[in-house]
Design a protein around this motif. Structure first.
Motif, PDB file in Angstrom:
ATOM      1  N   MET A 292       0.840  -1.205   0.000  1.00 55.86           N
ATOM      2  CA  MET A 292       0.000   0.000   0.000  1.00 55.86           C
ATOM      3  C   MET A 292       0.876   1.256   0.000  1.00 55.86           C
ATOM      4  N   CYS A 293       1.849   1.319   0.907  1.00 53.83           N
ATOM      5  CA  CYS A 293       2.833   2.405   0.904  1.00 53.83           C
ATOM      6  C   CYS A 293       3.947   2.026   1.887  1.00 53.83           C
ATOM      7  N   PRO A 294       5.195   1.894   1.417  1.00 48.80           N
ATOM      8  CA  PRO A 294       6.276   1.451   2.297  1.00 48.80           C
ATOM      9  C   PRO A 294       6.485   2.356   3.517  1.00 48.80           C
ATOM     10  N   TYR A 295       6.355   3.648   3.319  1.00 46.88           N
ATOM     11  CA  TYR A 295       6.628   4.551   4.449  1.00 46.88           C
ATOM     12  C   TYR A 295       5.496   4.479   5.479  1.00 46.88           C
ATOM     13  N   ARG A 296       4.284   4.371   4.986  1.00 46.95           N
ATOM     14  CA  ARG A 296       3.155   4.234   5.904  1.00 46.95           C
ATOM     15  C   ARG A 296       3.311   2.941   6.723  1.00 46.95           C
ATOM     16  N   TRP A 297       3.733   1.862   6.032  1.00 49.93           N
ATOM     17  CA  TRP A 297       3.972   0.591   6.733  1.00 49.93           C
ATOM     18  C   TRP A 297       5.030   0.786   7.829  1.00 49.93           C
TER      19      TRP A 297
ATOM     20  N   LYS B  86      -6.010   6.145  -2.361  1.00 45.89           N
ATOM     21  CA  LYS B  86      -6.701   5.669  -1.156  1.00 45.89           C
ATOM     22  C   LYS B  86      -5.717   5.366  -0.033  1.00 45.89           C
ATOM     23  N   ALA B  87      -4.478   4.994  -0.412  1.00 48.85           N
ATOM     24  CA  ALA B  87      -3.472   4.662   0.602  1.00 48.85           C
ATOM     25  C   ALA B  87      -3.251   5.834   1.557  1.00 48.85           C
ATOM     26  N   CYS B  88      -3.360   7.044   1.030  1.00 50.42           N
ATOM     27  CA  CYS B  88      -3.063   8.224   1.855  1.00 50.42           C
ATOM     28  C   CYS B  88      -4.265   8.685   2.680  1.00 50.42           C
ATOM     29  N   THR B  89      -5.450   8.194   2.347  1.00 55.24           N
ATOM     30  CA  THR B  89      -6.659   8.738   2.971  1.00 55.24           C
ATOM     31  C   THR B  89      -6.642   8.619   4.495  1.00 55.24           C
ATOM     32  N   TYR B  90      -6.317   7.428   4.998  1.00 56.64           N
ATOM     33  CA  TYR B  90      -6.322   7.257   6.453  1.00 56.64           C
ATOM     34  C   TYR B  90      -4.910   7.150   7.027  1.00 56.64           C
ATOM     35  N   CYS B  91      -3.922   7.594   6.267  1.00 53.25           N
ATOM     36  CA  CYS B  91      -2.530   7.446   6.725  1.00 53.25           C
ATOM     37  C   CYS B  91      -2.266   8.392   7.897  1.00 53.25           C
ATOM     38  N   SER B  92      -1.541   7.903   8.895  1.00 57.48           N
ATOM     39  CA  SER B  92      -1.293   8.727  10.084  1.00 57.48           C
ATOM     40  C   SER B  92      -0.004   9.542   9.982  1.00 57.48           C
ATOM     41  N   VAL B  93       0.694   9.462   8.835  1.00 67.28           N
ATOM     42  CA  VAL B  93       1.934  10.244   8.696  1.00 67.28           C
ATOM     43  C   VAL B  93       1.570  11.705   8.420  1.00 67.28           C
ATOM     44  N   ALA B  94       2.074  12.579   9.278  1.00 70.72           N
ATOM     45  CA  ALA B  94       1.749  13.999   9.113  1.00 70.72           C
ATOM     46  C   ALA B  94       2.714  14.643   8.110  1.00 70.72           C
ATOM     47  N   ASN B  95       2.246  15.646   7.408  1.00 70.85           N
ATOM     48  CA  ASN B  95       3.071  16.461   6.499  1.00 70.85           C
ATOM     49  C   ASN B  95       3.890  15.636   5.516  1.00 70.85           C
ATOM     50  N   CYS B  96       3.285  14.622   4.922  1.00 72.09           N
ATOM     51  CA  CYS B  96       4.049  13.808   3.978  1.00 72.09           C
ATOM     52  C   CYS B  96       4.069  14.491   2.612  1.00 72.09           C
ATOM     53  N   ASP B  97       5.281  14.656   2.046  1.00 68.35           N
ATOM     54  CA  ASP B  97       5.427  15.329   0.756  1.00 68.35           C
ATOM     55  C   ASP B  97       4.726  14.568  -0.372  1.00 68.35           C
ATOM     56  N   ARG B  98       4.634  13.254  -0.231  1.00 66.74           N
ATOM     57  CA  ARG B  98       4.084  12.430  -1.314  1.00 66.74           C
ATOM     58  C   ARG B  98       2.583  12.185  -1.158  1.00 66.74           C
ATOM     59  N   LYS B  99       1.987  12.811  -0.156  1.00 66.94           N
ATOM     60  CA  LYS B  99       0.569  12.524   0.115  1.00 66.94           C
ATOM     61  C   LYS B  99      -0.286  12.797  -1.126  1.00 66.94           C
ATOM     62  N   CYS B 100      -1.124  11.816  -1.507  1.00 69.14           N
ATOM     63  CA  CYS B 100      -2.014  12.026  -2.641  1.00 69.14           C
ATOM     64  C   CYS B 100      -3.250  12.765  -2.145  1.00 69.14           C
TER      65      CYS B 100
ATOM     66  N   ALA C  79      10.845   4.334   1.241  1.00 71.00           N
ATOM     67  CA  ALA C  79      10.450   5.656   0.720  1.00 71.00           C
ATOM     68  C   ALA C  79       8.934   5.699   0.507  1.00 71.00           C
ATOM     69  N   PRO C  80       8.284   6.858   0.773  1.00 72.36           N
ATOM     70  CA  PRO C  80       6.831   6.955   0.543  1.00 72.36           C
ATOM     71  C   PRO C  80       6.516   6.637  -0.916  1.00 72.36           C
ATOM     72  N   ASN C  81       5.594   5.734  -1.138  1.00 74.09           N
ATOM     73  CA  ASN C  81       5.276   5.315  -2.499  1.00 74.09           C
ATOM     74  C   ASN C  81       3.877   4.711  -2.493  1.00 74.09           C
ATOM     75  N   PRO C  82       2.841   5.571  -2.398  1.00 72.55           N
ATOM     76  CA  PRO C  82       1.469   5.039  -2.252  1.00 72.55           C
ATOM     77  C   PRO C  82       1.033   4.287  -3.498  1.00 72.55           C
ATOM     78  N   CYS C  83       0.345   3.142  -3.309  1.00 69.92           N
ATOM     79  CA  CYS C  83      -0.077   2.356  -4.469  1.00 69.92           C
ATOM     80  C   CYS C  83      -1.218   3.074  -5.188  1.00 69.92           C
TER      81      CYS C  83
HETATM   82  S1  SF4 Z   1       0.688  10.065   3.156  1.00 69.86           S
HETATM   83 FE1  SF4 Z   1       2.800   9.568   2.621  1.00 69.86          FE
HETATM   84  S2  SF4 Z   1       3.301   7.892   3.906  1.00 69.86           S
HETATM   85 FE2  SF4 Z   1       1.105   8.073   3.965  1.00 69.86          FE
HETATM   86  S3  SF4 Z   1       0.429   6.677   2.415  1.00 69.86           S
HETATM   87 FE3  SF4 Z   1       0.600   8.646   1.463  1.00 69.86          FE
HETATM   88  S4  SF4 Z   1       2.643   8.651   0.623  1.00 69.86           S
HETATM   89 FE4  SF4 Z   1       2.578   7.005   2.064  1.00 69.86          FE
END
Ligand code: SF4
Length: 901
Positions: free
Chosen positions: A616-621, A886-900, A879-883
């Protein structure tokens, strides 16, 4: 006429070396020549000429001296005092001068009289236990025992009683005079011209490792350039510590190194475990108990040891009895270990722990040997203590001074290039046995010119005993022996400032050697003659680790700096912190090593849910599962409810089978199953309030209504399950896949827990079920004729299904399904993947879950598609790499540059 000769040496290794060297130089076999450590010779003679008394061992002597000193009362019975007294007794007992003094006790007074009384009392007690001191046994031997000529090897420094005998019987030791000449004329001289000499002066302990490492690398690379093999003998005070300090550097340079040293018993794994338990039993120390539980000698699994640890650290207060009950349940060796502190007759228990060690450390021969030696040394201590009726408390005290020999090698299949050893090992090395020899730690902290028996000086003066010369000679001989081991190069190393920040002084024999290399007339420190030797200095500012970073990043040559060409401080490069990038050191910790038992080698393994999250996303994992930040406060949420539901279904199906012989729920038995379910539900809810680890606790009125609602929901799900796949029965619930199953998925070890597996009545097919509250987006069907293959979003059940094919090779997998226990409609009950030609699920699952190809081949396809992901995961790519978005919708990582968005 004496036609046979005996040479006394300091060890069996030296005896072996002596014989080889004798044959080489004289070109004759060493027939008629006995080369033997003195105490071994004495034991042989005592066996022939002695009486029923036994020669006392150093350990037995220490225990007995401690007992006598304590009973006498006048002198403090500290560990140091006992050790010193023991060695002193070994040296002087049996000598004419000391025995005469003992026979005229009344002529002495004060401290001299007190010491003599203690020794007299010691001798009496030893006699009562049928022991005899070496010196007394030697004096007891008849003339017939001395029918050959004797000599002493250069390394062997005779104890006082033997030296006294030699002085009185020069004729008997006539050939010893030649060897003794070496002793009496022992003086430090400059090294021969063909040996290159280096002096290394690191300013402190940190720069010591750095300077030694770079010199070793330089010496070995010189040899590589000349296309020849070269080896280094590094003699130091603490070889095991120095080896550990330099280990990673040696490994990164592919230098094969070995170490031989002495480890205190308390630093072995068994010793640590023994003293941790001792601290628990004597001081009720819970932290010591945690250390014990993590030890392989506790018998607790790693998981249990951590659980007990968190229990001990919780706010709940425990008394000793409660704690013991918990530990006895989880730590299978605890009750045996407890006996070690209850009875002095513990030999059998220690044999039991030997077996434990053999099981635990079979994969590491060096560690196993060390552990067995530690257990054996404690066994000998118990046996000796039993003989003298010592207490368990005394045994623990003596155990602190036990030591074991430790040996390690980086690669046993390759020749050793660097050997780390204690200074004394020089006696066990053949002359010119190493290209380079380094004598380290040559300062007065490790080599004192003062008599170790200075405390007895007053007594020695009164009795006319002198040790001083033998101590100086012993140390000079050791230096000369080390010099002789060098074939090409001899290096001396002295740290200039001790770890305590105090200036150090060169050992007296090192000072003597330095004097030959000093520039004439210079007052400057280290002003050594550059034509005759090389001097390398290293300041403490060149901190070892920083230097390593500098060197790695810039490829700088340390040798150039070592030669003093650059005085500039190295620039410490602090890498910029980048989201999703791990340091090289941290990469090896990214995937958790798993093992069920301490003695199994931990294996890095992943679970299907890990894989799904990573895809789903390596960084989120990484953040959500490896960093795993916890909620600030306890909550009862969907996770807690989900755990409760899983346990409910697993327990229900188990009870149905075990107590009611019901293999599954059917429309016919639904009423009966409902009753069993209702009783179980109430019972499990009650357990939640009683069990500290359970969290589905219903407190308020609203909670209770929620509980009622959940009960109805699950009953409704059971009713659906009663109608689903009537020819299949649940074969297992919560089936664990562990590293010991050895399942590899996409090339990596897999672990996990399968919620449920149903098997067809003919035993030919099986279906994997994963219980879920919600199964929206869980469809994972595939029709190769209509679509390109792409990885489904939910892959856990597919991974479990593939893994179980390896566990049930005689069965065919027909489905990997998610079962929604909240579904209101039959058609919304199942999602995932299934083979519709085998499973009739038309009422319960949508067509989007149908796999229109061979189901096994589909599972293979999914596994193959996951190979690159797992390769990236094991290489440390986070590295952040959302599939998808939707991967980013409930992600708890704050201020992620790659957030979709
Ligand atoms: S917000 Fe960042 S870490 Fe979270 S799923 Fe998206 S790309 Fe990955």
């Amino acid at each position: 006429m004496r036609d046979k000769a005996t040479v006394f040496v300091s060890s069996f290794e030296e005896a072996d070396l002596y014989r080889k060297s004798y044959s080489k130089t004289t070109k004759r076999a060493a027939l008629g020549l006995q080369v033997i450590p003195f105490l071994a010779w004495l034991q042989d003679q005592w066996d022939i000429w002695g009486d029923s008394r036994r020669l006392i061992s150093p350990l037995e002597r220490t225990i007995l001296v401690s007992k006598v000193v304590r009973e006498h009362g006048g002198i403090a019975s500290s560990e140091g005092a006992v050790q010193l007294f023991s060695r002193y007794i070994y040296e002087v007992a049996g000598s004419t001068v000391f025995e005469n003094a003992l026979n005229s006790l009344d002529s002495y007074e004060g401290i001299v009289r007190e010491v003599l009384e203690i020794v007299a009392s010691y001798k009496k007690t030893a006699l009562a236990h049928h022991f005899i001191e070496a010196g007394e046994a030697f004096a007891f031997l008849p003339t017939a025992a001395f029918s050959c000529s004797f000599s002493l090897s250069e390394s062997f420094v005779p104890p006082f009683f033997l030296q006294e005998f030699i002085d009185a019987h020069r004729d008997m030791f006539s050939s010893a005079d030649k060897a003794a000449k070496g002793f009496t004329e022992t003086i430090i001289k400059p090294l021969p011209e063909d040996i290159s000499v280096e002096f290394l002066f690191p300013s402190g302990a940190t720069s010591q490792g750095s300077l030694l490492a770079e010199r070793i690398e330089s010496w070995l690379s010189d040899a590589i350039q000349k296309q020849c093999f070269s080896n280094v003998l590094l003699l130091c005070a603490t070889p095991l510590e120095l080896f550990d300090t330099l280990l990673s550097r040696m490994q990164s340079r592919e230098i094969n190194a070995a170490v031989s040293g002495i480890r205190p018993f308390a630093e072995t794994l068994f010793g640590k475990s023994y003293f941790a338990l001792h601290a628990f039993f004597t001081d009720h120390s819970f932290s010591a108990l945690s250390d014990y539980l993590k030890s392989p000698y506790s018998g607790a699994s790693i998981f249990d040891s951590y659980q007990i640890n968190s229990l001990l650290r919780s706010e709940k207060r425990f008394d000793d009895k409660e704690i013991r009950e918990v530990i006895e349940k989880k730590a299978s060796h605890f009750s045996y270990a407890e006996e070690l502190f209850e009875t002095i007759d513990a030999s059998l228990i220690l044999d039991y722990f030997k077996d434990v060690a053999i099981k635990c450390f079979a994969h590491d021969e060096a560690l196993l040997q060390e552990e067995i030696e530690a257990i054996s040394s404690l066994r000998s201590l118990y046996e000796a203590a039993r003989m003298f009726n010592s207490s368990i408390e005394e045994v623990s005290l003596f155990a602190e001074s036990l030591t074991v020999r430790s040996r390690k090698i980086i690669d046993a299949n390759q020749p050793v290039q660097v050997l780390f050893a204690t200074h004394h090992e020089a006696f066990n090395v053949a002359p010119q046995g190493f290209n380079t020899v380094v004598m380290c730690d040559l300062d007065a902290r490790f080599f004192s010119s003062s008599n170790v028996f200075a405390a007895f000086l007053h007594i020695d003066e009164a009795l006319g005993i002198s040790f001083a010369e033998s101590f100086l000679r012993e140390q000079r001989v050791m230096m000369m022996q080390a010099e002789r081991c060098a074939f090409e190069r001899f290096a001396c190393e002295q740290v200039l400032v001790s770890p305590e920040g105090e200036e150090t002084y060169p050992a007296f024999f090192f000072d003597e050697l330095l004097s030959f290399y000093e520039k004439e007339g210079s007052e400057e420190p280290f002003s050594l003659d550059a034509e005759r030797c090389f001097v390398f200095q290293r300041g403490e500012e060149y901190l070892f680790d920083n230097l390593l970073i500098q060197e790695e990043s810039e490829g700088a040559s340390l040798c150039a700096e070592a030669a003093g060409k650059s005085k500039e401080l190295p620039v410490l490069v602090v890498p910029k912190v980048i989201r999703g990038m791990l340091s090289e050191d941290a990469k090896s910790n990214l995937i958790l090593p798993r093992t069920q038992l301490h003695y199994c080698k931990p294996i890095q393994a992943v679970s299907p849910s890990d894989i799904e999250a990573y895809v789903m996303c390596p960084y989120r994992w990484f953040i959500e599962r490896r960093i795993n930040p916890k909620k600030l406060d306890f909550e009862r949420g969907s996770l807690e409810q989900g755990v409760f539901v899983h346990e409910m279904f697993a327990d229900l199906y188990r009870i149905m089978k075990e107590d009611y012989s019901l293999s599954r729920v059917t429309e016919a038995n639904f009423e009966q199953v409902s009753k069993i379910f209702n009783t179980l539900f109430e019972q499990k809810l009650k357990e939640q309030t009683e069990d500290d680890s359970a969290h589905y606790v219903l407190e308020s009125e609203l909670d209770i209504i929620e509980g009622e609602h959940l009960k109805e929901t699950l009953l409704a799900s059971l009713e659906q399950q009663a109608r689903m796949l009537p020819s299949y029965v649940p074969a297992c619930h919560e089936k664990a896949l562990t590293v010991s199953d050895g399942i590899l998925y996409a090339g990596v070890p897999l672990i996990g827990r399968v919620d449920r597996v149903d098997v067809s009545s003919d035993g030919k097919n099986f279906v994997v079920f994963d219980y879920k509250g919600n199964i929206a987006n869980h469809k994972a069907g595939y029709n190769p004729d209509k679509q390109e293959f792409s990885l489904p979003q939910k892959i856990q059940a597919l991974i479990y299904a593939q893994a179980l094919r390896k566990i049930f090779p005689d069965k065919t997998c027909s489905g990997a399904l998610y079962l929604s226990y909240r579904s209101m409609e039959d058609s919304e009950t199942l999602a995932g993947s299934y083979n519709e030609s085998v499973l009739d699920l038309s009422s319960f699952a949508k067509k989007t879950s149908v796999v229109a190809m061979n189901f096994g081949a589909y599972l293979d396809l999914v596994e193959e598609a996951l190979v690159p992901y797992l390769k990236r995961m094991f290489s440390g790519d986070i590295a952040p790499n959302p599939c998808n978005s939707k991967a980013c919708t409930y992600c708890s990582v704050a201020n992620c540059d790659r957030k979709c968005q």
